[in-house]
Enzyme design. Structure first.
Site, PDB file in Angstrom:
ATOM      1  N   ILE A 300       0.850  -1.204   0.000  1.00  0.00           N
ATOM      2  CA  ILE A 300       0.000   0.000   0.000  1.00  0.00           C
ATOM      3  C   ILE A 300       0.878   1.243   0.000  1.00  0.00           C
ATOM      4  O   ILE A 300       1.728   1.405   0.859  1.00  0.00           O
ATOM      5  CB  ILE A 300      -0.922   0.011   1.237  1.00  0.00           C
ATOM      6  CG1 ILE A 300      -1.872  -1.187   1.214  1.00  0.00           C
ATOM      7  CG2 ILE A 300      -1.730   1.306   1.295  1.00  0.00           C
ATOM      8  CD1 ILE A 300      -2.700  -1.341   2.470  1.00  0.00           C
ATOM      9  N   GLU A 302       1.521   4.205   1.275  1.00  0.00           N
ATOM     10  CA  GLU A 302       1.033   5.001   2.396  1.00  0.00           C
ATOM     11  C   GLU A 302       1.143   6.502   2.163  1.00  0.00           C
ATOM     12  O   GLU A 302       0.319   7.285   2.641  1.00  0.00           O
ATOM     13  CB  GLU A 302       1.808   4.645   3.678  1.00  0.00           C
ATOM     14  CG  GLU A 302       1.548   3.259   4.222  1.00  0.00           C
ATOM     15  CD  GLU A 302       2.512   2.234   3.643  1.00  0.00           C
ATOM     16  OE1 GLU A 302       3.245   2.590   2.685  1.00  0.00           O
ATOM     17  OE2 GLU A 302       2.541   1.093   4.134  1.00  0.00           O
ATOM     18  N   ASP A 344     -19.213  31.279 -21.885  1.00  0.00           N
ATOM     19  CA  ASP A 344     -20.070  32.416 -22.186  1.00  0.00           C
ATOM     20  C   ASP A 344     -19.303  33.336 -23.126  1.00  0.00           C
ATOM     21  O   ASP A 344     -18.067  33.330 -23.163  1.00  0.00           O
ATOM     22  CB  ASP A 344     -20.420  33.137 -20.876  1.00  0.00           C
ATOM     23  CG  ASP A 344     -21.261  34.371 -21.111  1.00  0.00           C
ATOM     24  OD1 ASP A 344     -22.181  34.312 -21.944  1.00  0.00           O
ATOM     25  OD2 ASP A 344     -20.987  35.404 -20.471  1.00  0.00           O
ATOM     26  N   ASN A 721       9.526   1.913   3.372  1.00  0.00           N
ATOM     27  CA  ASN A 721       8.207   2.343   2.892  1.00  0.00           C
ATOM     28  C   ASN A 721       7.806   3.725   3.389  1.00  0.00           C
ATOM     29  O   ASN A 721       7.305   4.548   2.621  1.00  0.00           O
ATOM     30  CB  ASN A 721       7.130   1.338   3.330  1.00  0.00           C
ATOM     31  CG  ASN A 721       7.207   0.046   2.545  1.00  0.00           C
ATOM     32  OD1 ASN A 721       7.879  -0.016   1.522  1.00  0.00           O
ATOM     33  ND2 ASN A 721       6.537  -0.981   3.022  1.00  0.00           N
TER      34      ASN A 721
END
Length: 978
Positions: A300, A302, A344, A721
């Site tokens: 994962i 993190e 516009d 990590n």
């Protein structure tokens, strides 16, 4: 009174007075006002609820990715205790928990701070003060706060005032109102008291004045028919407030990515646990489960949430310096995903300021700029008088009051050196014939020294009827019918290009009844609300970036098409659709034709919403750009609403996601560029994080399956990590932008975060995993004999391998790792692979610091030359990462006790080669990645096979033909204009 009538425009004045139970002459009584205030409330627009900062903060914490990270944080504390819940708890056990939670909180704080800052910036743009209104009550004229108006109030209006509520005109005198903020109509609308047929087109309600529009000329008396939320602008404001916030494309993609990465992490955990359990010691299942969970958490990314927030935060800061206020962080990326821009016209693509563009003089059409530069002569002196004297516009400093057409004439005269104030003092007006819709002329008589001069302006066809002479080459000559036809032909050519033509004539003093007879025709001007130069450039940039531009305006089709041609948006009337045609189409019919329509004209606010929704139904990421109240509903419903900060109304700013503080359409393209770079930086970060994480998991898994033990400890994995990768990943989002992304097609809205990223992720993970495994096994060659001697207390009771000795000497580290007779949680295997672990740790921490710099996802296929830009933040982060990892390797206690690496005293001259070998493997990974990219790059550009070469040749020819066709259309358009 009956206040539920819808068709007030069709009622006679007497019936309006009766239905509202009011008196036109004396107004309402105090008692009536009090009762109606109690019944209808204040005349104020509904305000949207402002979300408190703490709610924003809490909502940021419950995003899917944040929830997954918090679950991972809890598991990181529980995983080491699986199978041994009685072991003591240490502060070090909560390091990973603290780091993960800190990342989640930082992300939420950044989101909250940016939202609050954007809200304050929007509030600071509100410049309109509280409007006042002049009313008749109890027979007395008084000025009150417009919030106190009630239905039935009689309101007196004059030029320069805002319309305080929705009014039905009762009396008027040359009264015109600028309704551009509501209808998009660039020219003021004449208002009168005459009943008309019921109509749903706001711009055609010529006896109704709408709240917050602006009176530019004349005077009027009106009766309030609606207030507050019941007015047209109030309905729009209420609709915007009722709209719930929708997720941006980035938020949707992050949510989807979170689910997929969670499933992937669970599968990784299952595969690793099952593999280790069936190939290793069955009684060590809790160790295997801990390794599986640790590696699953390691997959994962993190730091992704923090990376996204910090990248977006830096981008919003950069955009604020470029006059772009982003109200929501994720809206930056949405700008980069836009493939259709609905805009516009008035005030966005045009200047919202009528300007003289052409001059008819001496029976020919010349450019206004060219005419200004002509030498002064008699004809030019007369022309300046005609521009300024029959003119009621007032300009003083920044204040400009009057009809936009007359203001344009003043501006043009001033360019020629004529001062409006001085001319009116010098040539005093002594008589006049005001403009009316039947004559279509305005005449003034002014003192010119001892004589008088009659100045006439008006519709050129009506003016020529009362002219018998013409000023040619500074001489007065006879004006025959042939000359008149030529002038009308030239005027018609200007009108076809949507220019409003006004003619000018003069004469010496005559009797009042003959003021408009036997005049001398001088010339005419053609004026229009011109396109912004920046808008032309912006539209070109949009087209080059593969973005379609659609103009949506309340203006007439002819005017809209002329502006669209100047902007290269549309070229033929077949690309223009009016609201009348739009209303005849059902949703399915609209979906079939909408891809061919470039201009929508004469539309109401509800039409704009329908157009945007139809484009979204075709799978487009749609942006709406505007400044008026009429734009607010579509700004709110679009994927990204962009409002003008200077001319934009408060309602438009409230509805928008992004505000351009310089009102420059080109500024929006800077936002698109920033958005595309945000998307690219996030994708690069995902490639980096997943590539590195999967490489670590693969390396650990393969070595664990072979040796029945994890080569890296949980602390090592955590450091890699959460510290090394996070430090590098966060700094990756702070790098410079890549402008070449604007030459790529827009990102498709249904593309996920991983679209097109599988190859670079696989490439990085496999190459790095191979280097990690290689470094581990080469490092194991340095294992000394003392680590192969295992004491008796580290074996299971009754072990056959020991015999009667107190220890056992293995012949090699391979033999030691294959032995299954160790007791659970033994340090034997951990110590035995310390040299391999250290080598692998060096590669796992050093290699990412290099790989982060070489990940290329940019538009390299479009160029034969790859340009590398230096990311100073990433360079600093890489140096910090290398320094930290070096300290870990050589600080006593930190290296061996905390990270289970080789202690500083264990390094000798005979084994220090392991460090240099590991550094070599660390550099080998990025070198192999670069080599792979170089092979692909060379193959694409220099080794194209015949089929690809032919296809490329055909594509180049098609692009060349398209460019020539576009140039030809532009050239023909310029010829038609001339």
């Amino acid at each position: 009174m009956d206040n539920n009538i819808d068709n007030w425009e069709s009622l006679p004045t007497q019936e309006v007075e009766k239905d509202l139970d009011t008196n036109i002459e004396t107004g309402l009584t105090d008692k009536q006002v009090e009762a109606r205030l109690s019944k209808y409330g204040k005349n104020v627009l509904p305000q949207g609820k402002v979300r408190p900062w703490y709610i924003t903060f809490l909502l940021a914490l419950v995003e899917p990715l944040q929830i997954i990270l918090m679950i991972a944080a809890v598991i990181s504390v529980l995983a080491p205790r699986i199978g041994d819940w009685h072991q003591p708890v240490h502060a070090s056990d909560f390091i990973d928990f603290i780091v993960i939670i800190a990342i989640v909180v930082i992300d939420a704080v950044l989101e909250t701070v940016q939202t609050v800052k954007a809200r304050k910036s929007v509030d600071s743009l509100k410049t309109l003060s509280k409007p006042r209104a002049v009313v008749m009550r109890d027979g007395k004229q008084m000025e009150i706060d417009a919030a106190d108006l009630v239905p039935g109030d009689i309101v007196l209006i004059e030029a320069g005032r805002f319309i305080p509520a929705e009014l039905r005109i009762l009396e008027s005198s040359e009264f015109t109102v600028d309704e551009s903020i509501l209808t998009g109509e660039s020219l003021p609308v004449n208002k009168n008291a005459n009943p008309i047929k019921p109509t749903t087109i706001l711009a055609d309600k010529t006896n109704i004045c709408f709240m917050n529009t602006f009176a530019v000329n004349g005077r009027a008396v009106g009766v309030v028919i609606k207030t507050g939320e019941e007015t047209e602008i109030g309905k729009i404001a209420a609709t915007i407030n009722a709209n719930t916030d929708t997720k941006t494309p980035l938020e949707k993609k992050l949510t989807k990515f979170s689910y997929w990465i969670s499933v992937f992490a669970v599968l990784i955990a299952v595969v690793i646990f099952v593999s280790l359990y069936f190939t290793g010691e069955k009684n060590a299942w809790s160790n295997y489960l801990m390794v599986a969970i640790t590696l699953a958490i390691g997959v994962i990314p993190e730091s992704l949430a923090a990376v996204v927030s910090i990248t977006l935060s830096f981008s919003t800061k950069r955009l604020a310096e470029e006059n772009v206020i982003v109200k929501k962080l994720a809206s930056v990326e949405t700008l980069g995903s836009v493939n259709v821009i609905c805009t516009d016209k008035t005030g966005t693509l045009t200047q919202n300021r009528m300007t003289v563009q052409k001059v008819i003089t001496d029976n020919k059409v010349v450019d206004a700029k060219e005419y200004v530069n002509l030498a002064n002569n008699f004809e030019k002196d007369i022309f300046k008088k005609l521009l300024l004297l029959p003119n009621d516009a007032v300009t003083e400093g920044e204040e400009r009051i009057g009809d936009p057409t007359e203001l344009a004439l003043v501006d043009f005269a001033e360019k020629m050196g004529a001062d409006e104030q001085e001319y009116r003092k010098k040539f005093k007006r002594i008589d006049e014939l005001p403009f009316d819709s039947e004559r279509k002329l305005m005449t003034t008589v002014n003192k010119d020294g001892k004589n008088n001069i009659i100045c006439v302006k008006g519709a050129i066809d009506e003016l020529l009827k009362v002219c018998d002479r013409i000023l040619l080459d500074n001489k007065v000559q006879h004006l025959d019918e042939k000359m008149k036809k030529e002038i009308l032909k030239e005027s018609g050519s200007l009108s076809k290009n949507a220019l409003r033509v006004l003619g000018f004539a003069y004469s010496d003093e005559q009797k009042k009844k003959d003021y408009e007879k036997n005049l001398i025709f001088v010339g005419a001007v053609g004026m229009i609300d011109p396109v912004r130069d920046s808008a032309v450039k912006a539209v070109k940039e949009a087209h080059d970036a593969g973005i379609r531009v659609v103009m949506i305006t309340g203006d007439h089709p002819t005017t809209a098409l002329a502006i669209a041609k100047d902007l290269d948006i549309a070229y033929t009337e077949y690309e223009v659709m009016t609201s009348a045609t739009l209303e005849k189409l059902n949703d399915q019919q609209l979906l079939r034709v909408i891809d061919n329509i470039k201009v929508f004209a004469r539309v109401n606010p509800e039409h704009k919403v329908r157009i945007v929704q139809a484009l979204q139904a075709k799978g487009n990421i749609t942006s709406m750009t505007g400044d008026g109240v009429n734009d607010a509903p579509s700004l709110s419903i679009a994927d990204i609403g962009v409002a003008m900060g200077i001319t934009g109304t408060d309602v438009a700013k409230q509805a928008a996601d992004v505000i351009l503080t310089d009102d420059n359409f080109l500024t929006m393209m800077k936002g698109v560029n920033e958005g595309r770079n945000v998307w690219q930086k996030i994708r690069r970060t995902i490639v980096f994080l997943l590539g590195i994480n999967i490489a670590n998991v693969l390396g650990i898994l393969i070595i664990s399956l072979i040796n029945h033990t994890s080569p890296l400890e949980a602390t090592d994995i955590l450091w890699i990590n959460l510290v090394v990768e996070s430090l590098l990943a966060i700094s990756m989002g702070m790098g410079p932008n890549d402008d070449s992304l604007m030459s790529l097609p827009p990102i498709k809205g249904n593309n996920g975060l991983l679209k097109g990223l599988l190859w670079p992720i696989i490439k990085i993970s496999t190459i790095l995993a191979g280097c990690l495994i290689g470094a581990f096994y080469v490092g194991m060659l340095a294992t000394p004999d003392n680590l192969l001697t295992i004491n008796k207390d580290q074996f299971v009771a009754g072990s056959t391998i020991l015999g009667d000795g107190p220890s056992h000497q293995f012949d090699s580290w391979k033999e030691l790792l294959k032995c299954n007779e160790f007791i659970r949680n033994s340090d034997a295997k951990i110590n035995a692979i310390v040299y391999g672990r250290t080598a692998m740790f060096i590669v796992a921490t050093l290699s990412p610091a290099i790989i982060a710099h070489i990940i290329r996802l940019s538009n390299w296929k479009s160029y034969k030359r790859v340009e590398f830009s230096i990311n100073k933040s990433l360079l600093v982060a890489s140096i910090i990462a290398v320094v930290l990892n070096t300290l870990i390797l050589f600080i006593p206690g930190l290296n061996d006790t905390v990270f289970s690496l080789v202690g500083d005293k264990s390094w000798t001259s005979s084994n220090c080669w392991v460090i240099f070998m590991a550094i070599g493997f660390a550099f080998a990974a990025p070198a192999l990645i670069l080599l792979t990219d170089a092979i692909v790059f060379f193959g694409y550009h220099y080794a194209i096979n015949p089929w690809e070469r032919n296809r490329k040749m055909v594509s180049d020819l098609v692009r060349k033909d398209q460019a020539q066709e576009k140039a030809a259309k532009k050239k023909n358009k310029q010829k038609r204009t001339i």
